[in-house]
Design a protein around this motif. Structure first.
Motif, PDB file in Angstrom:
ATOM      1  N   ASP A   1     -51.640 -35.523  -9.768  1.00 49.11           N
ATOM      2  CA  ASP A   1     -50.649 -36.593  -9.823  1.00 49.11           C
ATOM      3  C   ASP A   1     -49.515 -36.392  -8.819  1.00 49.11           C
ATOM      4  N   GLY A   2     -49.762 -35.579  -7.797  1.00 51.14           N
ATOM      5  CA  GLY A   2     -48.709 -35.404  -6.805  1.00 51.14           C
ATOM      6  C   GLY A   2     -47.724 -34.320  -7.192  1.00 51.14           C
ATOM      7  N   PHE A   3     -46.515 -34.723  -7.608  1.00 49.06           N
ATOM      8  CA  PHE A   3     -45.438 -33.765  -7.802  1.00 49.06           C
ATOM      9  C   PHE A   3     -45.390 -33.185  -9.201  1.00 49.06           C
ATOM     10  N   GLY A   4     -46.339 -33.537 -10.040  1.00 47.39           N
ATOM     11  CA  GLY A   4     -46.402 -32.879 -11.342  1.00 47.39           C
ATOM     12  C   GLY A   4     -45.697 -33.641 -12.441  1.00 47.39           C
ATOM     13  N   TRP A   5     -45.652 -33.009 -13.617  1.00 49.03           N
ATOM     14  CA  TRP A   5     -45.056 -33.598 -14.806  1.00 49.03           C
ATOM     15  C   TRP A   5     -43.807 -32.843 -15.205  1.00 49.03           C
ATOM     16  N   ALA A   6     -42.901 -33.538 -15.851  1.00 49.45           N
ATOM     17  CA  ALA A   6     -41.710 -32.908 -16.406  1.00 49.45           C
ATOM     18  C   ALA A   6     -42.021 -32.421 -17.816  1.00 49.45           C
ATOM     19  N   VAL A   7     -41.472 -31.270 -18.169  1.00 46.36           N
ATOM     20  CA  VAL A   7     -41.666 -30.704 -19.505  1.00 46.36           C
ATOM     21  C   VAL A   7     -40.479 -31.151 -20.355  1.00 46.36           C
ATOM     22  N   VAL A   8     -40.724 -32.092 -21.259  1.00 46.00           N
ATOM     23  CA  VAL A   8     -39.623 -32.654 -22.041  1.00 46.00           C
ATOM     24  C   VAL A   8     -39.537 -32.057 -23.440  1.00 46.00           C
ATOM     25  N   ARG A   9     -40.493 -31.205 -23.800  1.00 41.97           N
ATOM     26  CA  ARG A   9     -40.423 -30.476 -25.063  1.00 41.97           C
ATOM     27  C   ARG A   9     -41.155 -29.152 -24.869  1.00 41.97           C
ATOM     28  N   ALA A  10     -40.480 -28.043 -25.171  1.00 41.68           N
ATOM     29  CA  ALA A  10     -41.040 -26.705 -25.062  1.00 41.68           C
ATOM     30  C   ALA A  10     -40.184 -25.792 -25.925  1.00 41.68           C
ATOM     31  N   PRO A  11     -40.587 -24.542 -26.128  1.00 43.87           N
ATOM     32  CA  PRO A  11     -39.788 -23.647 -26.975  1.00 43.87           C
ATOM     33  C   PRO A  11     -38.357 -23.466 -26.460  1.00 43.87           C
ATOM     34  N   ILE A  12     -37.384 -23.577 -27.364  1.00 44.80           N
ATOM     35  CA  ILE A  12     -35.989 -23.272 -27.056  1.00 44.80           C
ATOM     36  C   ILE A  12     -35.747 -21.808 -27.421  1.00 44.80           C
ATOM     37  N   CYS A  13     -35.390 -21.013 -26.424  1.00 42.09           N
ATOM     38  CA  CYS A  13     -35.294 -19.563 -26.610  1.00 42.09           C
ATOM     39  C   CYS A  13     -33.927 -19.120 -27.113  1.00 42.09           C
ATOM     40  N   GLY A  14     -32.897 -19.888 -26.832  1.00 43.02           N
ATOM     41  CA  GLY A  14     -31.542 -19.513 -27.208  1.00 43.02           C
ATOM     42  C   GLY A  14     -30.569 -20.351 -26.399  1.00 43.02           C
ATOM     43  N   THR A  15     -29.342 -19.898 -26.300  1.00 40.91           N
ATOM     44  CA  THR A  15     -28.322 -20.644 -25.575  1.00 40.91           C
ATOM     45  C   THR A  15     -27.667 -19.759 -24.527  1.00 40.91           C
ATOM     46  N   ALA A  16     -27.080 -20.417 -23.534  1.00 42.39           N
ATOM     47  CA  ALA A  16     -26.305 -19.737 -22.494  1.00 42.39           C
ATOM     48  C   ALA A  16     -24.999 -20.488 -22.305  1.00 42.39           C
ATOM     49  N   ARG A  17     -23.951 -19.738 -22.049  1.00 44.87           N
ATOM     50  CA  ARG A  17     -22.654 -20.351 -21.755  1.00 44.87           C
ATOM     51  C   ARG A  17     -22.437 -20.300 -20.252  1.00 44.87           C
ATOM     52  N   LEU A  18     -22.470 -21.478 -19.639  1.00 41.60           N
ATOM     53  CA  LEU A  18     -22.364 -21.581 -18.195  1.00 41.60           C
ATOM     54  C   LEU A  18     -21.222 -22.519 -17.841  1.00 41.60           C
ATOM     55  N   PRO A  19     -20.568 -22.290 -16.692  1.00 44.89           N
ATOM     56  CA  PRO A  19     -19.473 -23.189 -16.291  1.00 44.89           C
ATOM     57  C   PRO A  19     -19.929 -24.634 -16.290  1.00 44.89           C
ATOM     58  N   GLY A  20     -19.103 -25.499 -16.855  1.00 48.32           N
ATOM     59  CA  GLY A  20     -19.496 -26.895 -16.958  1.00 48.32           C
ATOM     60  C   GLY A  20     -18.605 -27.821 -16.163  1.00 48.32           C
ATOM     61  N   TRP A  21     -17.279 -27.692 -16.326  1.00 45.32           N
ATOM     62  CA  TRP A  21     -16.342 -28.581 -15.656  1.00 45.32           C
ATOM     63  C   TRP A  21     -15.479 -27.767 -14.704  1.00 45.32           C
TER      64      TRP A  21
END
Length: 783
Positions: free
Chosen positions: A642-662
């Motif tokens: 299909d060319g550029f592939g598929w997006a993964v819209v559901r998969a295992p959530i491993c945890g959270t990360a706190r990353l700069p947002g604003w």
């Protein structure tokens, strides 16, 4: 006497060794790969006695760091203290080797969720001994001062010897403070205790919380907090909104108190053990040796659990390139199941017959012999031989008269079957067993009754990996596929056509197939990376039970059990009768009563099946059955087709990360869910990379910028020489491209290899990069 050809595919659960892999580690001969994660590879191996072990190694770059070696040695010393019947045992280790390693029991079998999905809930004394086995395993850990912290169905294996708690990848010493705990944010939604969300120290109470969930799943086939996205599961856990209807009364009170939101209200693992032990003859609690009591109860009550295709002799045969199985004359049943002999696993020192199950565990035989690989299916069952005796406890026995008998390992590494019954019910039921044990590819067409557009899907199942995939919009019109792999649910959707990234940062992008050169240029609003796709939020709860091989095999089983099923007159090996059909439509699991019809070939393999309901006419054509059906990450297939592939819209959530947002100058942060999108992405490694994205200064030797960044505010980072992750800038004013961005956007991580780098000027460079087709990790910002 004849023999089967040399095996051409590895035993179930293993993949071939890769170029550069060692062949020996310590006293162990490596057979194949079990998997790989952020810390290193895990191999299946044989020891000097022919016993199967799992050998975990450490990556060379990590082993070169004294601090990591020290931490690894500490982990090994911690795990060496654990000695429980319900835990995988540490055999040996070498923390000083050039490549540090440790060896555990290899525990054959299915994980808890896969077992109850295929065979139904545990009942009676079987359930009680499961609950005790898990409590004893936790008590062994806690007595040794260890908190497991990732107790979940995927880390509980139901082996023929009993339930085992495995995978101590994020275990820590009890009382470890969150500030000193690199894995503090790890955990599986729905199984992570509520206090873990609020920064509690590592504590055994969190493991006990998960114990309550394990017993609920074992008793009911349902997780206590259901299914849903990570936020919803966290809310239910924190609010104590569990569902345990169906848990037997004698266990219900223990489960309820273990699932308490307040960790102080939960019993300890030792108290669970005490409550579950049987009373002694004197009317008190059980004997002093809990381990002996548990072993006795396993011997008395643990029944019907096979090794899911694992066989030490197949490991030995694959290692030696020799035939694993000797058949009797003409491959008859007489050469398959002998008479007399010990029960499975009778002689621990031999590589032969220790588990003696065909792919999928269809044969339960097992006298151990002195030959390294001979007589895998030789030796009778403990019930006295004969067809039904030899198949006791297997799936073939569960379907009735046992129409199939395993006759050996074919060239493709899968079980060959002989038909030993001409009963229509046995033949159709055995066809379902064949599909589950050997894998298949099928085209499914559903046409509305009365006319309308036909829905076409492709169903694929790999028996070795227990992976099931539907190519088609089963989860809704905006999806392309859905899969269950390693007992995790994945949903795919088309990528947006507009790349939509780096639109405010002038880029120069030169592409040649999958080779991409990028650097700062003077013009063009081109993009390379896509934002992580929005998570898929179904209208209804969908779990791994909804997306399983039973969509194909259950109608055949029901057809076989139906009163009045009979051959179709004038058509050889075509059978018809009443059944029930299940299918996925728009993310919903639909069940309808149906009239069914199936045709089998002379070997009992299904050729096609047809089902008529009030709404649909459904046709299933089996394009391939057996022969080593192998499923790879759907992203790879999509990229090729299909060319550029598929997006993964559901998969295992491993945890959270706190990353700069604003970028408000105040050091603001946002919380991001870390999603393991690639099939081979280990959650430990996903969280390890997330920690590097939080602060790459903790391991600068593992991080490289792929091109110049402006003030350190953006760019693509290359981690460990193999994974690239983008940090994108949004909201930069058009009239001032050097101004601070309004928002940081954390794009996905993808396979990437740097081929070359040029430095045309001091302030920027150009990187030539080869990107793989698989998105490994996605980051989803919590709202």
């Amino acid at each position: 006497m004849s023999s089967t050809p040399e095996p051409t595919s590895p035993p179930p659960g293993l993949s071939p060794l890769k170029e550069g892999d060692p062949t020996d580690i310590g006293p162990y001969r490596l057979v194949g790969r079990i998997g790989a994660g952020g810390m290193g590879a895990v191999y299946g191996a044989l020891d000097t006695y022919g016993r199967c072990v799992a050998v975990k190694t450490v990556r060379a770059d990590l082993a070169a760091k004294p601090s990591f070696r020290e931490a690894f040695a500490h982990e090994v010393a911690m795990l060496a203290r654990v000695d429980g019947v319900g835990t995988a045992r540490l055999h040996a280790h070498d923390t000083e080797a050039e490549v540090p390693w440790l060896a555990f029991d290899h525990v054959p079998g299915r994980d808890l969720r896969a077992h109850v999905r295929e065979f139904g809930p545990l009942e009676g004394e079987m359930l009680r001994v499961f609950a005790l086995g898990m409590a004893e395993g936790l008590a062994a850990l806690h007595t040794a001062g260890v908190a497991h912290r990732d107790v979940k169905p995927g880390n509980v294996i139901l082996s023929p010897d009993g339930p085992k708690l495995v995978d101590f990848g994020i275990a820590v010493e009890i009382g470890t403070e969150r500030s000193a705990d690199a894995s503090a944010s790890y955990g599986t939604p729905g199984w992570t205790a509520p206090e873990r969300y609020t920064g509690a120290v590592a504590d055994p109470a969190a493991d006990v919380f998960a114990w309550g969930g394990l017993v609920t799943l074992a008793a009911t086939r349902r997780a206590p907090f259901g299914t849903g996205d990570a936020d919803e599961l966290a809310r239910r856990v924190s609010a104590g909104e569990y569902e345990i209807d169906g848990v037997p009364e004698e266990l219900r009170a223990l489960v309820e108190v273990s699932l308490s939101v307040d960790p102080g209200s939960r019993p300890t693992s030792a108290e669970l053990v005490e409550a579950l032990l049987p009373e002694s003859d004197e009317g008190g609690m059980g004997p002093v040796s809990t381990a002996d009591t548990l072993r006795r109860m396993l011997r008395d009550y643990w029944r019907g659990v096979d090794a899911a295709g694992h066989d030490p002799a197949r490991w030995a045969a694959w290692l030696g390139g020799a035939s694993a199985v000797g058949l009797g004359a003409a491959g008859t049943l007489g050469g398959v199941v002998g008479a007399g002999g010990a029960t499975a696993g009778g002689a621990a020192g031999s590589a032969a017959g220790a588990t003696a199950a065909g792919s999928g565990g269809t044969v339960a035989s097992g006298a151990s012999t002195s030959g390294a690989a001979a007589g895998v299916f030789g030796g009778g069952s403990s019930s006295g031989g004969g067809v039904l005796g030899g198949l006791a406890g297997s799936k073939a026995a569960m379907i009735g008269a046992g129409a199939l008998a395993a006759a050996g390992v074919a060239a493709g590494g899968f079980v060959v079957y002989d038909l030993v019954s001409d009963s229509p019910a046995d033949l159709v039921a055995s066809a379902a067993v064949l599909l589950e044990d050997t894998g298949f590819v099928a085209t499914v067409e559903r046409t509305p009754v009365g006319g309308g557009e036909t829905v076409t899907e492709e169903y694929l199942y790999s028996a070795d990996g227990e992976s099931f995939l539907i190519r088609g919009a089963a989860m809704g019109p905006d999806t392309t596929a859905v899969a269950v792999h390693q007992d995790e649910l994945y949903v795919y959707a088309p990528h947006e056509e507009d790349l939509g990234l780096w639109q405010d940062s002038p880029q120069e992008l030169r592409t040649d197939g999958n080779i991409i050169s990028l650097g700062f240029g003077e013009e063009g609003d081109h993009g390379l990376w896509r934002d992580s796709p929005d998570p898929w939020n179904p209208a209804s709860e969908v779990d791994t039970d909804s997306v399983s091989v039973s969509l194909v095999t259950a109608p055949l089983r029901t057809l076989a059990e139906a009163d009045g099923m009979e051959p179709v007159r004038g058509q050889r090996r075509v059978y018809e009768g009443a059944t029930a059909l299940e299918y996925l439509e728009g993310g919903l699991l639909v069940r309808e009563e149906a009239a069914g019809r199936v045709e089998l070939d002379d070997e009992g393999s299904p050729l096609w099946a047809e089902y008529s309901t009030e709404l649909w006419e459904t046709r299933v054509d089996f394009e391939e059955v057996g022969g080593g059906v192998v499923l790879e990450d759907p992203q790879i297939w999509a990229a090729e087709n299909d060319g550029f592939g598929w997006a993964v819209v559901r998969a295992p959530i491993c945890g959270t990360a706190r990353l700069p947002g604003w970028a408000d100058g105040l050091g603001g942060e946002k919380v991001w869910d870390v999603q393991a999108s690639g099939w081979e992405m280990d959650c430990d490694y996903a969280m390890d990379l997330a920690a590097l994205r939080e602060d790459s200064r903790q391991a600068p030797d593992r991080t490289e910028g792929l091109h110049a960044s402006r003030g350190g505010m953006g760019g693509i980072q290359h981690y460990d020489g193999r994974v690239a992750c983008g940090v994108f800038l949004e909201g930069v004013p058009d009239d001032d491209p050097f101004a601070l961005p309004t928002i940081y956007s954390y794009g996905p991580c993808q396979e990437a290899t740097v081929l070359s780098q040029e430095h045309p000027a001091e302030f920027y460079k150009v990187s030539e990069v080869e990107f793989g087709p698989v998105t490994l990790i996605d980051f989803h910002q919590r709202v």
